[in-house]
Design a protein around this motif. Structure first.
Motif, short mmCIF file in Angstrom:
data_model
loop_
_atom_site.label_atom_id
_atom_site.label_comp_id
_atom_site.label_asym_id
_atom_site.label_seq_id
_atom_site.Cartn_x
_atom_site.Cartn_y
_atom_site.Cartn_z
N ASN A 139 -7.19 -1.33 33.85
CA ASN A 139 -6.29 -2.14 34.66
C ASN A 139 -5.70 -3.28 33.83
O ASN A 139 -6.36 -4.30 33.60
CB ASN A 139 -7.08 -2.69 35.85
N PRO A 140 -4.45 -3.17 33.38
CA PRO A 140 -3.85 -4.24 32.58
C PRO A 140 -3.80 -5.58 33.31
O PRO A 140 -3.95 -6.63 32.68
CB PRO A 140 -2.44 -3.71 32.28
N ILE A 141 -3.58 -5.56 34.61
CA ILE A 141 -3.52 -6.82 35.36
C ILE A 141 -4.86 -7.54 35.27
O ILE A 141 -4.91 -8.76 35.06
CB ILE A 141 -3.13 -6.56 36.83
N ALA A 142 -5.95 -6.80 35.41
CA ALA A 142 -7.27 -7.42 35.33
C ALA A 142 -7.51 -8.01 33.95
O ALA A 142 -8.12 -9.07 33.81
CB ALA A 142 -8.35 -6.38 35.66
N VAL A 143 -7.02 -7.34 32.90
CA VAL A 143 -7.18 -7.87 31.55
C VAL A 143 -6.36 -9.13 31.36
O VAL A 143 -6.82 -10.12 30.76
CB VAL A 143 -6.79 -6.80 30.51
N GLU A 144 -5.13 -9.13 31.86
CA GLU A 144 -4.28 -10.32 31.75
C GLU A 144 -4.92 -11.51 32.46
O GLU A 144 -4.95 -12.63 31.92
CB GLU A 144 -2.90 -10.03 32.33
N VAL A 145 -5.43 -11.29 33.65
CA VAL A 145 -6.05 -12.37 34.40
C VAL A 145 -7.32 -12.86 33.68
O VAL A 145 -7.57 -14.07 33.58
CB VAL A 145 -6.37 -11.92 35.84
N ALA A 146 -8.11 -11.92 33.17
CA ALA A 146 -9.32 -12.31 32.43
C ALA A 146 -8.96 -13.14 31.20
O ALA A 146 -9.61 -14.14 30.89
CB ALA A 146 -10.11 -11.06 32.03
N ALA A 147 -7.92 -12.72 30.49
CA ALA A 147 -7.50 -13.45 29.30
C ALA A 147 -7.06 -14.86 29.67
O ALA A 147 -7.42 -15.85 28.99
CB ALA A 147 -6.37 -12.71 28.59
N ARG A 148 -6.29 -15.00 30.73
CA ARG A 148 -5.83 -16.32 31.15
C ARG A 148 -6.99 -17.19 31.65
O ARG A 148 -6.88 -18.41 31.68
CB ARG A 148 -4.77 -16.19 32.24
N SER A 149 -8.08 -16.53 32.04
CA SER A 149 -9.28 -17.25 32.50
C SER A 149 -10.18 -17.63 31.33
O SER A 149 -11.20 -18.30 31.54
CB SER A 149 -10.06 -16.39 33.50
N GLY A 150 -9.82 -17.18 30.14
CA GLY A 150 -10.60 -17.57 28.96
C GLY A 150 -11.54 -16.52 28.41
O GLY A 150 -12.36 -16.82 27.55
N ALA A 151 -11.45 -15.28 28.89
CA ALA A 151 -12.32 -14.22 28.37
C ALA A 151 -12.06 -13.97 26.89
O ALA A 151 -10.94 -14.17 26.41
CB ALA A 151 -12.13 -12.93 29.15
N GLN A 152 -13.08 -13.53 26.18
CA GLN A 152 -12.95 -13.18 24.76
C GLN A 152 -13.11 -11.69 24.52
O GLN A 152 -12.48 -11.12 23.64
CB GLN A 152 -13.97 -13.95 23.93
N PHE A 153 -13.97 -11.02 25.28
CA PHE A 153 -14.27 -9.61 25.06
C PHE A 153 -13.69 -8.75 26.16
O PHE A 153 -13.72 -9.12 27.35
CB PHE A 153 -15.79 -9.38 25.04
N VAL A 154 -13.18 -7.59 25.77
CA VAL A 154 -12.78 -6.55 26.72
C VAL A 154 -13.53 -5.29 26.35
O VAL A 154 -13.31 -4.72 25.28
CB VAL A 154 -11.26 -6.28 26.68
N TRP A 155 -14.44 -4.88 27.24
CA TRP A 155 -15.12 -3.60 27.04
C TRP A 155 -14.32 -2.51 27.74
O TRP A 155 -13.94 -2.66 28.92
CB TRP A 155 -16.53 -3.64 27.65
N LEU A 156 -14.05 -1.44 27.06
CA LEU A 156 -13.50 -0.26 27.71
C LEU A 156 -14.58 0.33 28.61
O LEU A 156 -15.73 -0.11 28.59
CB LEU A 156 -13.00 0.72 26.66
N PRO A 157 -14.26 1.32 29.45
CA PRO A 157 -15.22 1.76 30.49
C PRO A 157 -16.61 2.07 29.94
O PRO A 157 -16.76 2.63 28.86
CB PRO A 157 -14.55 3.01 31.05
N THR A 158 -17.59 1.71 30.73
CA THR A 158 -18.99 1.98 30.38
C THR A 158 -19.57 2.95 31.42
O THR A 158 -19.46 4.15 31.27
CB THR A 158 -19.80 0.67 30.29
N VAL A 159 -20.09 2.42 32.50
CA VAL A 159 -20.75 3.27 33.50
C VAL A 159 -19.79 4.23 34.19
O VAL A 159 -20.22 5.26 34.72
CB VAL A 159 -21.49 2.41 34.55
N ASP A 160 -18.49 3.90 34.20
CA ASP A 160 -17.52 4.76 34.86
C ASP A 160 -16.64 5.52 33.87
O ASP A 160 -15.63 6.12 34.28
CB ASP A 160 -16.62 3.94 35.80
N SER A 161 -17.00 5.50 32.61
CA SER A 161 -16.24 6.32 31.66
C SER A 161 -16.50 7.80 31.94
O SER A 161 -17.58 8.19 32.40
CB SER A 161 -16.63 5.99 30.22
#
Length: 319
Positions: A91-113
């Motif tokens: 979800n690009p929107i979720a990544v954009e919001v996370a980045a604007r919130s100060g996130a540093q790491f983005v994990w690609l899918p884990t349990v739902d891959s």
């Protein structure tokens, strides 16, 4: 064979000072955890550790990390997002919001891959199953199983959403972690990420049951500039033999590995001991102080986006 885990030595504690644990699972979480984020920050500060990355399979953690940093100054607690079904998948929107919130790491899918969902590999005898496995089963039994999150299209190309996510990681200079993708999926994602300007890439626990990434593939991705994450819990919980774990580190090269703990489970050692425990085990296997410090401190600081410390090896951005 399993290695005896003891209280970390003074030597190990000193070696890992200034390092980040880039993969911890702590409270608050949807599962029982050994310690919460505020208490862990206090322990890290007392031990001279730089910080840690809050990993959740289910919720973004950037806002939480900001609160912990405020109440525990001097410890760099970093937020993240994992692109599983609970945040809308890839979800690009979720990544954009996370980045604007100060996130540093983005994990690609884990349990739902798709790879994790379809994994037929058996855990070695005596291995401890991951804690999230029961929650995933509960969701399925309740009729809430989401579709698997697919990074690739049927023809093997990256989906549009995946490319958008990579673009956002590059735009915000975040760290890309490959999650529980299949080895072949990681091999497709890494060069695409580099082409789109992503600077920091880490291959998530390549020895984990659902990955079991061949050594030649590990070396191939490391040569492109990705770091190989060696999680302490992977051999600690019996998912891979210790000898293979050490051998892969040695053959791929310590300079291409980063040590993390993946700790936080109630039945495992204290989270703040993770890097130092790994350091002691590596020292016993003949790794040098310098190699241990590269893997636990210098490479972890690179992934965390922190300034390098004296003695850090020269690093150029991936080509």
């Amino acid at each position: 064979m399993r290695r005896e885990i003891t209280e970390p030595s003074t030597r190990a504690r000193e070696l890992v000072k200034g390092g980040y644990d880039v993969h911890v699972h702590i409270a608050p979480d949807v599962m029982k955890r050994r310690i919460d984020d505020v208490d862990l920050a206090l322990r890290f500060r007392g031990l001279g550790m730089a910080g840690f990355v809050l990993k959740s399979h289910y919720v973004p953690t950037a806002e939480r990390a900001a609160v912990v940093r405020k109440v525990s100054p001097g410890v760099d607690v970093l937020g993240a997002i994992t692109l599983n079904a609970s945040v809308g998948g890839m979800n690009p929107i979720a990544v954009e919001v996370a980045a604007r919130s100060g996130a540093q790491f983005v994990w690609l899918p884990t349990v739902d891959s798709s790879n994790q969902r379809s994994c037929l590999a058996e855990e070695p005898d005596g291995a401890t199953p991951p804690m999230w496995a029961q929650l995933q089963e509960d969701l399925r039994n309740a009729g809430m199983a989401a579709d698997a999150v697919e990074p690739l299209a049927e023809d093997g190309s990256l989906r549009t959403e995946t490319l958008q996510v990579l673009d956002l990681i590059a735009k915000h200079d975040l760290t890309l972690a490959t999650g529980h993708l299949h080895s072949a999926e990681s091999a497709a994602v890494v060069p695409a990420a580099l082409e789109r300007g992503v600077r920091r890439i880490v291959i998530t626990h390549p020895e984990f049951t659902s990955q079991r990434m061949a050594l030649d593939r590990q070396i191939e991705l490391a040569a492109q500039g990705a770091l190989l994450e060696r999680c302490l819990t992977t051999p600690l919980t019996g998912k891979v033999d210790w000898d293979l774990w050490f051998s892969n580190i040695r053959t791929a090269g310590p300079e291409h590995s980063v040590i993390s703990s993946d700790l936080g489970q109630p039945f495992n050692p204290p989270v703040e001991d993770g890097l130092a425990i790994a350091a002691d085990l590596l020292l016993r296997e003949g790794f040098t102080d310098e190699e241990v410090r590269i893997m636990t401190v210098h490479n972890s600081r690179w992934l965390a986006g922190a300034d390098p410390l004296p003695g850090a090896p020269a690093r150029k951005d991936p080509a």
